[in-house]
Design a protein around this motif. Structure first.
Motif, PDB file in Angstrom:
ATOM      1  N   GLU A 119       6.368   7.775  -9.052  1.00 49.64           N
ATOM      2  CA  GLU A 119       7.688   7.251  -9.429  1.00 49.64           C
ATOM      3  C   GLU A 119       8.083   6.045  -8.588  1.00 49.64           C
ATOM      4  O   GLU A 119       8.647   5.081  -9.082  1.00 49.64           O
ATOM      5  CB  GLU A 119       8.749   8.348  -9.290  1.00 49.64           C
ATOM      6  N   ARG A 120       7.762   6.124  -7.301  1.00 48.77           N
ATOM      7  CA  ARG A 120       8.085   5.003  -6.413  1.00 48.77           C
ATOM      8  C   ARG A 120       7.396   3.730  -6.876  1.00 48.77           C
ATOM      9  O   ARG A 120       7.982   2.646  -6.847  1.00 48.77           O
ATOM     10  CB  ARG A 120       7.631   5.308  -4.986  1.00 48.77           C
ATOM     11  N   VAL A 121       6.147   3.856  -7.297  1.00 46.82           N
ATOM     12  CA  VAL A 121       5.396   2.679  -7.718  1.00 46.82           C
ATOM     13  C   VAL A 121       5.979   2.094  -9.007  1.00 46.82           C
ATOM     14  O   VAL A 121       6.134   0.877  -9.132  1.00 46.82           O
ATOM     15  CB  VAL A 121       3.904   3.017  -7.885  1.00 46.82           C
ATOM     16  N   VAL A 122       6.335   2.974  -9.945  1.00 45.02           N
ATOM     17  CA  VAL A 122       6.916   2.486 -11.200  1.00 45.02           C
ATOM     18  C   VAL A 122       8.202   1.709 -10.889  1.00 45.02           C
ATOM     19  O   VAL A 122       8.426   0.612 -11.410  1.00 45.02           O
ATOM     20  CB  VAL A 122       7.182   3.656 -12.172  1.00 45.02           C
ATOM     21  N   GLY A 123       9.028   2.262 -10.003  1.00 48.89           N
ATOM     22  CA  GLY A 123      10.255   1.582  -9.605  1.00 48.89           C
ATOM     23  C   GLY A 123       9.982   0.230  -8.973  1.00 48.89           C
ATOM     24  O   GLY A 123      10.613  -0.779  -9.301  1.00 48.89           O
ATOM     25  N   THR A 173       0.820  -1.211   0.000  1.00 42.10           N
ATOM     26  CA  THR A 173       0.000   0.000   0.000  1.00 42.10           C
ATOM     27  C   THR A 173       0.852   1.258   0.000  1.00 42.10           C
ATOM     28  O   THR A 173       1.795   1.369   0.773  1.00 42.10           O
ATOM     29  CB  THR A 173      -0.914   0.021   1.246  1.00 42.10           C
ATOM     30  N   TYR A 174       0.495   2.207  -0.840  1.00 37.46           N
ATOM     31  CA  TYR A 174       1.165   3.509  -0.910  1.00 37.46           C
ATOM     32  C   TYR A 174       0.158   4.578  -0.547  1.00 37.46           C
ATOM     33  O   TYR A 174      -1.040   4.401  -0.753  1.00 37.46           O
ATOM     34  CB  TYR A 174       1.703   3.742  -2.326  1.00 37.46           C
ATOM     35  N   ILE A 200      -0.129 -10.283  -7.182  1.00 41.24           N
ATOM     36  CA  ILE A 200       0.646  -9.214  -6.538  1.00 41.24           C
ATOM     37  C   ILE A 200       0.003  -7.893  -6.934  1.00 41.24           C
ATOM     38  O   ILE A 200      -0.170  -7.616  -8.126  1.00 41.24           O
ATOM     39  CB  ILE A 200       2.121  -9.230  -6.992  1.00 41.24           C
ATOM     40  N   LEU A 201      -0.365  -7.114  -5.939  1.00 41.34           N
ATOM     41  CA  LEU A 201      -1.127  -5.912  -6.228  1.00 41.34           C
ATOM     42  C   LEU A 201      -0.508  -4.717  -5.499  1.00 41.34           C
ATOM     43  O   LEU A 201      -0.193  -4.809  -4.318  1.00 41.34           O
ATOM     44  CB  LEU A 201      -2.550  -6.182  -5.715  1.00 41.34           C
ATOM     45  N   LEU A 202      -0.314  -3.635  -6.202  1.00 43.25           N
ATOM     46  CA  LEU A 202       0.140  -2.401  -5.561  1.00 43.25           C
ATOM     47  C   LEU A 202      -1.046  -1.449  -5.490  1.00 43.25           C
ATOM     48  O   LEU A 202      -1.632  -1.107  -6.519  1.00 43.25           O
ATOM     49  CB  LEU A 202       1.281  -1.757  -6.349  1.00 43.25           C
ATOM     50  N   ASN A 203      -1.393  -1.067  -4.280  1.00 48.35           N
ATOM     51  CA  ASN A 203      -2.478  -0.107  -4.095  1.00 48.35           C
ATOM     52  C   ASN A 203      -1.843   1.278  -4.015  1.00 48.35           C
ATOM     53  O   ASN A 203      -1.194   1.626  -3.047  1.00 48.35           O
ATOM     54  CB  ASN A 203      -3.267  -0.450  -2.829  1.00 48.35           C
ATOM     55  N   THR A 204      -2.034   2.066  -5.060  1.00 48.83           N
ATOM     56  CA  THR A 204      -1.165   3.215  -5.315  1.00 48.83           C
ATOM     57  C   THR A 204      -1.785   4.571  -5.023  1.00 48.83           C
ATOM     58  O   THR A 204      -2.998   4.702  -4.864  1.00 48.83           O
ATOM     59  CB  THR A 204      -0.746   3.212  -6.794  1.00 48.83           C
TER      60      THR A 204
END
Ligand code: 5AD
Ligand code: SF4
Length: 433
Positions: free
Chosen positions: A55-59, A8-9, A42-46
């Motif tokens: 940018e952090r998420v893309v990285g 989570t972001y 795998i999931l990023l909650n952005t």
């Protein structure tokens, strides 16, 4: 059983949405895992609030793709505000991403994931979606975060939120109060109501103040907070409720953004400095031990040195207990995005450093006045940096540590403050009278 890993972001709303995702996917047969190497999904909650968050998420996606290379059946996806904001760019730049889901599309996620592993994008915004019937899977602890409204109708000119989270909508009061009663039964002692403009809450005749009063009447819940209110929706009724119900904590996060009327107007915040200060005064008169925190942006297009000085003056005038301070970050799709940036990055950085230093000084000075004061702490658990000590929060949401003596998480204890820094209070148990 397929397993899901979520990172989570961003803000508390996103953390609460992750609990919702775990709850919803859990009911559809997905098991939660803390290890991306073991996960089928795998999931990023952005977050999309500032460029840096994206940018952090893309990285991170670039890192996580290795799990997919190893096991091609893994589904790697992006949820949340950045998914909504950058869907095309994401797909173009990161072709290995399998799915993209916006904040209003989580209900359909289990079905889409189960669809033979085909890639998909679902970013429909839904004016009515509140997920009121979905039970979040929480991490435990003494504090539960409860989303009571979603979306935002304010359209501040710098902010991406109304575009990525859609229109304002409130959960039914009955569903919220049922959830809180269940949280009390499950052992939670504190609830924090969440919403992008949390005090715009309205369900028929039940407004935000009434919801707070009804919440304070629930046995077992000892403390109630909320974040983030908008200054323009902070009615006298809410101030009264806070002043008269002891369980409503004396703490308000009141984002001001700027101390210059000229900039506030360009931001379309809907209040002047004078109106904001008047609200601060009403709050402090009604709630004498109130802690105030805020959000501030520096380097908004057109911000002159004199506007920045006005922000500094406002900070000195209010004396915030805490502040979240940011360099302006242009967000495509917002009104301000079309305005030329007038403050170079180095100057934004200078302004930011200056107010961070001021805030540290002010917070330290406020906390020094607390030495010798006895306060009530809701115990959370072991302190991170001191073995044999416990950590908890004061009613003002300040972190306090004290030597353990058999106290348990969830206990409310009286502690005398002995030492303070800008961020932490150190104390000792007050002998029981
Ligand atoms: N640039 C910098 N900060 C922003 N915020 C919102 N949008 C932007 C932006 N474009 C800040 C505001 C808001 C907090 C959550 O994030 O201060 O209150
Ligand atoms: Fe963004 Fe303004 Fe809405 Fe807050 S009130 S979420 S800053 S548009």
């Amino acid at each position: 059983m397929p397993s899901v890993y979520i990172e989570t972001y961003g803000c508390q709303m996103n953390l609460a949405d992750t609990e919702l995702l775990f709850g919803h996917l859990g009911r559809h047969g997905y098991q939660r895992t803390a290890d991306p190497a073991a996960a089928d999904v795998i999931l990023l909650n952005t977050c999309a609030i500032r460029e840096h968050a994206e940018e952090r998420v893309v990285g991170r996606l670039g890192d996580l793709v290795r799990f997919k290379t190893r096991r091609p059946a893994v589904q790697l996806g992006v949820a949340g505000c950045m998914a909504q904001h950058l869907r095309e760019q994401l797909l173009a730049r990161l072709p290995f991403v399998d799915f993209i889901v916006g904040p209003d599309a989580y209900r359909r996620l289990p079905e889409m994931l189960g669809n033979g592993g085909d890639p998909f994008t679902d970013i429909r915004l839904d004016r009515d979606e509140t997920y009121a019937d979905i039970v979040p899977q929480r991490d435990g602890g003494v504090r539960a975060w409860v989303t009571i409204m979603r979306g935002c109708d304010k359209f501040c000119t710098f902010c991406i939120v109304p575009y990525v989270r859609g229109r304002e909508r409130s959960l039914p009061a009955a569903a919220i109060l049922d959830q809180v009663r269940q949280l009390a039964a499950d052992g939670y002692r504190e609830v924090v109501y969440l919403g992008q403009t949390v005090n715009a809450y309205r369900d028929g005749t039940v407004g935000f103040a009434e919801l707070l009063r009804r919440t304070a009447a629930i046995d077992g819940i000892e403390r109630v907070r909320f974040t983030s209110p908008h200054p323009s929706d902070m009615t006298d009724d809410v101030v009264d409720a806070m002043a008269n119900a002891p369980k409503l904590c004396p703490q308000v996060h009141l984002p001001v953004q700027s101390g210059s009327d000229r900039i506030l107007e360009r931001m379309e915040r809907g209040y002047t400095v004078e109106q904001y200060l008047d609200l601060v005064q009403r709050l402090r008169r009604a709630i004498p031990d109130l802690a105030l925190s805020t959000d501030i942006i520096v380097g908004f297009p057109g911000e002159e040195e004199s506007d920045f000085e006005a922000t500094v003056a406002l900070m000195r005038r209010v004396g915030y207990d805490n502040a979240f301070m940011f360099k302006y970050s242009a967000r495509s799709g917002t009104k301000a995005f079309k305005w030329p940036e007038t403050v170079p990055d180095a100057e934004k950085a200078r302004r930011l450093q200056a107010i961070i230093a001021l805030q540290e000084e002010q917070a330290a000075a406020i906390n020094r006045t607390l030495v010798g004061v006895t306060t009530e702490v809701l115990v959370e658990g072991p302190a991170r940096r001191r073995a044999g000590w416990l950590v908890g929060k004061t009613p003002q949401f300040k972190t306090l540590v004290f030597p353990a003596n058999g106290e348990q998480p969830g206990d409310l204890v009286r502690v005398r403050i002995a030492e303070t820094t800008a961020h932490t209070l150190v104390g000792h148990r007050e002998p029981e009278a």
